[in-house]
Design an enzyme around this catalytic site. Structure first.
Site, short mmCIF file in Angstrom:
data_model
loop_
_atom_site.label_atom_id
_atom_site.label_comp_id
_atom_site.label_asym_id
_atom_site.label_seq_id
_atom_site.Cartn_x
_atom_site.Cartn_y
_atom_site.Cartn_z
N ASP A 290 44.53 27.32 35.17
CA ASP A 290 45.97 27.14 35.31
C ASP A 290 46.56 26.29 34.19
OD1 ASP A 290 46.34 28.60 37.73
OD2 ASP A 290 45.46 26.93 38.83
N GLN B 142 41.20 25.00 37.40
CA GLN B 142 40.77 25.57 36.14
C GLN B 142 41.35 26.97 35.95
OE1 GLN B 142 38.62 23.05 37.44
NE2 GLN B 142 39.49 22.12 35.61
N ASP C 123 50.56 17.04 25.82
CA ASP C 123 49.63 18.17 25.91
C ASP C 123 50.40 19.49 25.84
OD1 ASP C 123 47.41 19.72 26.31
OD2 ASP C 123 47.11 19.16 28.40
#
Length: 267
Positions: free
Chosen positions: A221, A219, A128
């Site tokens: 971060d 959320q 990711d």
């Protein structure tokens, strides 16, 4: 589980720390838990001058908060691949701004190019990583080096995560925070069937946080730095909800991908 972009750029069922039941949130959807790193403390910019806030004109947050990142070269920012769901022109990299709503401080740059790790898997959430090329290099700022030793991901280590994300009312909104998150070891997350089902892999991820809940990245971060001994150990990736008991944070591990990432730093 949901990926931890500001308004959640992408969906995982029960995987980003913070969703008790299967749920779907799309970028731009309003949220009520608009705070920061949950249970963290205010961080000084001098502690992490290489920390980057990635904002977007498509964010529903008044500050534009979207994701986090790290300055690895004057013109390169490392962030999460799942953050890059909007047109490149909607993003701005912000450095040196503790409060995102205070536009008097800090330096900003647009993004001229986005590289997504070719091994990024949206189903299993591995690799990711995205490397952003800045339109205007940010010079005179310390850079952060990548951790290249896979043994650095070891149970008992205590890295620190930085970000401007949701705090769930444990701190002021859109403000630079930090949180020490103990490395729990891969066995902890591999022992959770939901995490295994959403792709947790010892070779690609770091399992860090608090099994009793209450403290976690959240959320906004996503893509933000997880730092150990002055090096970038990982980046915020996903988890189940935020700070839920029994569901620590999942971070994308740098060391296995370091060679591919570094190859992009000179492009």
């Amino acid at each position: 589980m949901l990926k931890r972009a500001a308004a959640i750029a992408g969906v995982l069922v029960l995987t980003i720390s913070g969703v008790a039941t299967a749920a779907t949130h799309q970028p731009g959807q309003d949220r009520t838990d608009r705070s920061l790193i949950v249970g963290g403390t205010l961080a000084a910019l001098s502690e992490a001058p290489w920390a980057i806030a990635l904002t977007s004109t498509r964010s529903s947050d008044s500050s534009g908060r979207w994701c986090g990142g790290a300055l690895v070269r004057p013109n390169k920012v490392l962030t999460a691949a799942h953050c890059m769901t909007k047109p490149i022109g909607t993003y701005t990299a912000v450095q040196g701004r503790a409060e995102l709503l205070d536009t008097r401080g800090g330096r900003t740059s647009g993004i001229s190019n986005v590289w997504i790790h070719p091994g990024y898997d949206t189903k299993l959430n591995r690799n990711d990583f995205a490397v952003l090329t800045l339109s205007t290099p940010i010079t005179g700022v310390p850079l952060i080096a990548l951790e290249t030793n896979p043994k650095a991901d070891r149970k008992g280590a205590v890295p620190t995560v930085f970000g401007w994300g949701d705090t769930q009312n444990t701190g002021p909104s859109d403000t630079f925070h930090k949180l020490a998150v103990p490395d729990l070891g891969d066995a902890t997350c591999l022992g959770n069937p939901e995490y295994v089902g959403n792709g947790y892999a010892a070779a690609n991820n770091i399992c860090a946080g608090y099994l009793n809940g209450g403290r976690d990245a959240c959320q906004g971060d996503s893509g933000g730095p997880l730092v150990l001994n002055g090096r970038l150990l990982g980046t915020v990736s996903w988890g189940k909800g935020c700070a839920e008991k029994g569901y620590p944070g999942v971070y994308a591990e740098i060391a296995p991908a370091a060679k591919a990432l570094k190859a992009q730093f000179t492009q």
